[in-house]
Design an enzyme around this catalytic site. Sequence first.
Site, PDB file in Angstrom:
ATOM      1  N   GLU A  34      -4.198  -7.530   6.892  1.00 46.88           N
ATOM      2  CA  GLU A  34      -5.458  -8.079   6.071  1.00 46.88           C
ATOM      3  C   GLU A  34      -5.280  -9.850   6.174  1.00 46.88           C
ATOM      4  OE1 GLU A  34      -7.644  -6.955   2.024  1.00 46.88           O
ATOM      5  OE2 GLU A  34      -5.365  -6.245   2.277  1.00 46.88           O
ATOM      6  N   TYR A 108      -3.250  -1.809  10.078  1.00 45.32           N
ATOM      7  CA  TYR A 108      -3.801  -1.802   8.647  1.00 45.32           C
ATOM      8  C   TYR A 108      -4.569  -0.560   8.440  1.00 45.32           C
ATOM      9  CZ  TYR A 108      -6.464  -3.478   4.724  1.00 45.32           C
ATOM     10  OH  TYR A 108      -7.074  -3.765   3.495  1.00 45.32           O
ATOM     11  N   ASP A 149       0.324  -1.466   6.547  1.00 48.28           N
ATOM     12  CA  ASP A 149      -0.295  -0.919   5.231  1.00 48.28           C
ATOM     13  C   ASP A 149      -1.015   0.351   5.417  1.00 48.28           C
ATOM     14  OD1 ASP A 149      -1.674  -0.637   2.896  1.00 48.28           O
ATOM     15  OD2 ASP A 149      -2.212  -2.618   2.697  1.00 48.28           O
ATOM     16  N   ASN A 151      -2.005   2.605   3.442  1.00 52.10           N
ATOM     17  CA  ASN A 151      -3.021   3.174   2.558  1.00 52.10           C
ATOM     18  C   ASN A 151      -2.838   4.816   2.360  1.00 52.10           C
ATOM     19  OD1 ASN A 151      -4.705   1.015   1.303  1.00 52.10           O
ATOM     20  ND2 ASN A 151      -5.447   0.734   3.189  1.00 52.10           N
TER      21      ASN A 151
END
Length: 173
Positions: A34, A108, A149, A151
């Site tokens: 990000e 990501y 990341d 998620n």
Amino acid sequence: MKFATWNVNSLNIRLPQVLEWLAANPVDVLALQELKLTDDKFPVDAFTAAGYQAQWFGQKTYNGVALLSRTPVTQVVRNIPGFPDDMARVITGTVAAPGGDVRVIGGYFPNGQEPGSDKFDYKMNWLKGLRDWVRTELQACPRMVIMGDYNITFDDADVWDPVGLKDTIHCTE
């Protein structure tokens, strides 16, 4: 080797903290997610001064990923080969390590929003594309680190309200 990952939620804002953290925690490889900046805005000089080589894949406003390494990163790949995507979500490279090269994938992972939405379908297709590509990569380089990341969580320990969030954004089967 020491590996770390950090969703910086805007490298423009978090650059001082990242540099301070690297000085206190001199990892061999740091994956960032990000970035929220375009490639031409990446602060390569700041990382070079801190003793890190950088490979990055930026995107304006959101997404963007980078690998920072104390040694050169080679065989760099941006995004998932064979999976058409406008999002800057994956950066992969090879780093020299004791015992042989290590393939590092920094990602990501898509959020997916709500099950049944177009964004959730994108997430599931993205995960399938990643899984298929990683299988191929493992044949070429069995020493691999996948970080970023995600998620995604695999158990309730990482969920603020596992009962209330069941079957929502990150809490689906």
